[in-house]
Every structure is written in C-alpha cells, then in structure tokens.
Design a protein around this motif. Structure first.
Motif, PDB file in Angstrom:
ATOM      1  N   UNK A  60       0.764  -1.178  -0.062  1.00 28.39           N
ATOM      2  CA  UNK A  60      -0.214   0.144  -0.249  1.00 28.39           C
ATOM      3  C   UNK A  60       1.120   1.040   0.005  1.00 28.39           C
ATOM      4  N   UNK A  61       2.061   1.325   0.521  1.00 30.41           N
ATOM      5  CA  UNK A  61       2.582   2.383   0.887  1.00 30.41           C
ATOM      6  C   UNK A  61       3.313   2.559  -0.679  1.00 30.41           C
ATOM      7  N   UNK A  62       3.436   1.832  -0.876  1.00 28.20           N
ATOM      8  CA  UNK A  62       4.691   1.949  -3.032  1.00 28.20           C
ATOM      9  C   UNK A  62       3.186   2.348  -3.384  1.00 28.20           C
ATOM     10  N   UNK A  63       2.665   2.732  -3.668  1.00 31.27           N
ATOM     11  CA  UNK A  63       1.008   3.497  -4.668  1.00 31.27           C
ATOM     12  C   UNK A  63       1.423   4.747  -4.009  1.00 31.27           C
ATOM     13  N   UNK A  64       1.308   5.565  -5.158  1.00 32.76           N
ATOM     14  CA  UNK A  64       1.507   6.877  -4.699  1.00 32.76           C
ATOM     15  C   UNK A  64       0.120   6.876  -4.552  1.00 32.76           C
ATOM     16  N   UNK A  65      -0.176   8.170  -4.074  1.00 33.99           N
ATOM     17  CA  UNK A  65      -1.641   8.702  -3.310  1.00 33.99           C
ATOM     18  C   UNK A  65      -1.836   9.991  -2.699  1.00 33.99           C
ATOM     19  N   UNK A  66      -1.058  10.983  -3.163  1.00 34.57           N
ATOM     20  CA  UNK A  66      -0.974  12.470  -2.893  1.00 34.57           C
ATOM     21  C   UNK A  66      -2.551  12.714  -3.678  1.00 34.57           C
ATOM     22  N   UNK A  67      -1.942  12.899  -4.772  1.00 35.10           N
ATOM     23  CA  UNK A  67      -2.773  13.677  -5.505  1.00 35.10           C
ATOM     24  C   UNK A  67      -3.723  12.844  -6.286  1.00 35.10           C
ATOM     25  N   UNK A  68      -4.292  11.696  -6.806  1.00 37.45           N
ATOM     26  CA  UNK A  68      -4.771  10.947  -6.940  1.00 37.45           C
ATOM     27  C   UNK A  68      -4.635   9.100  -5.913  1.00 37.45           C
ATOM     28  N   UNK A  69      -6.180   9.483  -5.517  1.00 41.17           N
ATOM     29  CA  UNK A  69      -5.939   7.956  -4.852  1.00 41.17           C
ATOM     30  C   UNK A  69      -6.855   6.757  -5.325  1.00 41.17           C
ATOM     31  N   UNK A  70      -6.553   6.839  -7.098  1.00 42.64           N
ATOM     32  CA  UNK A  70      -6.956   5.498  -7.605  1.00 42.64           C
ATOM     33  C   UNK A  70      -6.386   4.562  -7.806  1.00 42.64           C
ATOM     34  N   UNK A  71      -5.336   4.616  -8.047  1.00 39.10           N
ATOM     35  CA  UNK A  71      -4.654   2.941  -7.994  1.00 39.10           C
ATOM     36  C   UNK A  71      -4.651   2.879  -6.625  1.00 39.10           C
ATOM     37  N   UNK A  72      -4.523   3.542  -5.357  1.00 42.78           N
ATOM     38  CA  UNK A  72      -4.435   2.661  -3.901  1.00 42.78           C
ATOM     39  C   UNK A  72      -5.690   2.284  -3.977  1.00 42.78           C
ATOM     40  N   UNK A  73      -6.416   3.292  -4.477  1.00 41.96           N
ATOM     41  CA  UNK A  73      -7.847   2.416  -3.648  1.00 41.96           C
ATOM     42  C   UNK A  73      -8.268   1.340  -4.692  1.00 41.96           C
ATOM     43  N   UNK A  74      -7.756   1.377  -5.770  1.00 42.47           N
ATOM     44  CA  UNK A  74      -8.221  -0.091  -6.624  1.00 42.47           C
ATOM     45  C   UNK A  74      -7.194  -1.302  -5.946  1.00 42.47           C
ATOM     46  N   UNK A  75      -6.405  -0.734  -5.695  1.00 42.12           N
ATOM     47  CA  UNK A  75      -5.667  -2.252  -4.987  1.00 42.12           C
ATOM     48  C   UNK A  75      -6.610  -2.352  -3.948  1.00 42.12           C
ATOM     49  N   UNK A  76      -6.891  -2.021  -2.778  1.00 43.29           N
ATOM     50  CA  UNK A  76      -7.971  -2.246  -1.757  1.00 43.29           C
ATOM     51  C   UNK A  76      -8.979  -2.981  -2.436  1.00 43.29           C
ATOM     52  N   UNK A  77      -9.703  -2.460  -3.263  1.00 41.53           N
ATOM     53  CA  UNK A  77     -10.881  -2.995  -3.886  1.00 41.53           C
ATOM     54  C   UNK A  77     -10.948  -3.950  -4.199  1.00 41.53           C
ATOM     55  N   UNK A  78      -9.734  -4.332  -5.190  1.00 42.31           N
ATOM     56  CA  UNK A  78      -9.372  -5.427  -5.763  1.00 42.31           C
ATOM     57  C   UNK A  78      -9.080  -6.770  -4.869  1.00 42.31           C
ATOM     58  N   UNK A  79      -7.707  -6.193  -3.677  1.00 44.18           N
ATOM     59  CA  UNK A  79      -7.743  -7.716  -2.439  1.00 44.18           C
ATOM     60  C   UNK A  79      -8.654  -8.218  -2.161  1.00 44.18           C
TER      61      UNK A  79
END
Length: 360
Positions: free
Chosen positions: A10-29
């Motif tokens: 989770x920490x490796x995924x940038x989410x300071x300007x756009x949280x989409x990729x981090x949200x994708x990871x959480x949702x998919x998991x």
C-alpha cells in the motif's frame, strides 16, 4: 500475506494527488480475499460489509496521503519503501496505510457477531471529503474504530485508546476601511487599525477546556496570517487575518463577538468537528481488548485524548460512537522520515480482529 507485506504494497502506491490506484488495490484485494459485499462510490471510497444483524462495527481508515518529500520518491515518481530496525519507512506508512492494512486483514479474518464494515476513505487530508460523502449517502455504523495514531500517548511502547480529539475551525476576518492619501490619514479609515482591534479582541478570548477520561482537552485560537495595504503612501482600505482555532467537544470560542466590531467581517473557511465517545461501554470494551493484546507491555493502555482532528469527528457528528486506535506515534505523520513499527502493526491487527469477532 502478513500486515508487513500488505503495508509495504500500500505504501508503495502514490496517492497524494490521485488516490485511484491505491483504491484499486484495496478494492481488488477485498474482492479477491473475502466474500464481502464490496463497493466503490463516486468519489473513490472503498466500503465492504460482512455479517448481518445486531450492532454494526466499522474499521475505518483513509488511503490518501500528504505530498511526499523528495527523499520519499524514486526516480520514476513512485514511493520509496524502506525497512530497517523493525520499522517501515515511507510516505503514508504511519498516516495511515499501515492501519488500513491491519484493518483489511482483520476484516478478512474476523468471525463477526453482527455487521462488520471496512471503510477506507479518500480526501481525509483535505477536510474529510470521502467521509462526508459516505455519511451523506447513508454510511452510519453504530460503532467505529478509526485507525489514526494513538500509540505512545500515555507512555512508551503502548497503543492507547483515544476517546476524544480536538477539531479545527479555520476562519478569515476581513477589516474594511476607506482609502486615502497617507499625507491626510484622517480623510480615510485605516483597515489595518480596524484589523488590530480584531486581533486584540481575539487575544482576549478565553479558549474552552473540557475534561475527558480524566485528561484536559484544551481549545486554542491563534491569528496566523495578516495581509493588508497597497502602498507606502496609501491608507489601506482592507486588511485580512486568518485565524486557526482548535475546538473541543461541546464548546466554541465566541468569535461572533469579533465579527460585531465596526468594519469587520468573519467567514468560516473550514470546520473539522471534534470527537468524543459518548458510549462508555464501547470505550471500555476496546480498552479491555487492547490491554489483553498488550499484556506483555510494561505500561497498559489507557483512555486518552488526541490533539488532532480525524474522520472520527465527521462520524461522531453523524451519530456513530467512535474511538481512535492505531499505530502512528506523535511526530511521525507528514514527516520526511515517516515510519511505523511492524510490531505495533501486528498489535493493531490482533486488536481489530478480536474487536470484530463474535468471541469478544
């Protein structure tokens, strides 16, 4: 997958300007690892539900972060994650992807007695955008454990249970006068002088103070910026102040009296609510579980208060009984050396799991 590994991901995924990729990871998991009802709303919040009946308990976090320092970025713009001496370093490790990882695993592994909810919101760092949207669209658990920092508050090597925290109200005060040439100052009305009257009035205000769990929680009000005037030879027609106010549950500084001064206007720009848990039974239950999980520490967890606003304020305002319990320690969040203890992440995972399970 361990909480250490999930936090690293989770920490490796940038989410300071756009949280989409981090949200994708959480949702998919969650879709892959659980049989929960998982949703992703219009703003990007990830919410999952398991179990039915009885009271609902939510494990709550956020997957947005503040802007990283240059040292926290790699050459490609990704986030650097480092592990040393039992800690994970990287933007968001403490605030608060480590707690989100612990909550995800606890949500998966628990045997819930009633409805168990997992929620990771967007926009916490910019005023609770995600939490407010979720609440406006019906998010209303009976109880919530918000995984913001509560570690090392009452003493070293302990994760406490925060039952109250301060809020923040940010205001702009504008003084309006009449411009004139500085050689004839009496021909105008000096807005800076009007603004200084407002400053003096603010300095005379008494900030409220409440006691929660035997601890004082004090409000504050501070003038933080001033801007006025247009030239060395011009009587200024406007002057603006910004005011930072730290609020406490049930009390406010009376800034309305400042707005009553001649030529002064007051505007509230941001109002993050404070939180206070009103259900002693819930708070004591969380404390009992926290103490059982931390039976090996020299100082047992305590009920404490927290100086910073969190999404628990929005939830409490909407009627959810909240406590804050998480791995971040004072001085870690938003820093260039942000880190979190892996051992404390494991502690939080076990506490969340026991709280969420029928056995407790």
């Amino acid at each position: 997958m361990s909480v250490r590994e999930l936090t690293r991901d989770l920490v490796s995924i940038p989410s300071h300007q756009d949280e989409t990729a981090a949200g994708d990871y959480v949702e998919d998991w969650l879709r892959r690892e659980t049989d929960a009802d998982v949703t992703r709303d219009e703003v990007g919040n990830v919410i999952a539900r398991r179990g039915t009946g009885g009271e609902s308990l939510a494990l709550v976090g956020h997957h947005d972060v503040v802007d990283p320092a240059a040292s926290q970025l790699d050459a490609g713009g990704g986030y650097v994650v480092d592990e040393r001496e039992g800690r994970l370093y990287g933007r968001g490790a403490a605030d608060m992807k480590g707690a989100v990882a612990a909550a995800m695993l606890a949500f998966r592994d628990a045997d819930p007695a009633g409805e168990l909810v997992f929620a990771s919101f967007v926009g916490e760092e910019v005023g609770g955008v995600g939490a407010r949207h979720a609440i406006e669209h019906g998010f209303a658990p009976d109880y919530a454990v918000v995984g913001e920092g509560s570690t090392n508050y009452s003493g070293p090597d302990v994760t406490d249970v925060a039952v109250a925290h301060r809020g923040r109200r940010g205001s702009t005060i504008t003084a309006r006068g009449t411009a004139a040439h500085a050689s004839e100052p009496d021909a105008g009305e000096n807005a800076i002088y009007l603004a200084t009257d407002a400053v003096e009035a603010i300095r005379d205000l008494e900030a409220p103070r409440v006691t929660v769990a035997g601890e004082p929680l004090e409000g504050q009000v501070t003038v933080t910026e001033i801007d006025g005037g247009s030239g060395i030879n011009v009587v200024p027609e406007s002057c603006t102040l910004t005011v930072d106010e730290r609020t406490v549950p049930g009390e406010r500084v009376d800034l309305e009296t400042v707005a009553d001064l001649p030529g002064v206007e007051w505007r509230v720009d941001q109002d993050l609510p404070p939180m206070r848990c009103g259900d002693d039974r819930f708070a004591e239950r969380v404390l009992e579980v926290a103490r059982a999980v931390q039976s090996d520490v020299s100082n047992p967890p305590e009920l404490v208060t927290k100086p910073h606003a969190t999404d628990a304020g929005w939830l409490a305002q909407a009627g959810t009984e909240c406590v804050v319990y998480g791995p971040s320690e004072p001085g870690e969040a938003h820093t260039a050396t942000e880190s979190v203890s892996i051992r404390v992440l494991e502690r939080c995972l076990e506490t969340y799991r026991r709280l969420a399970s029928a056995e407790t």
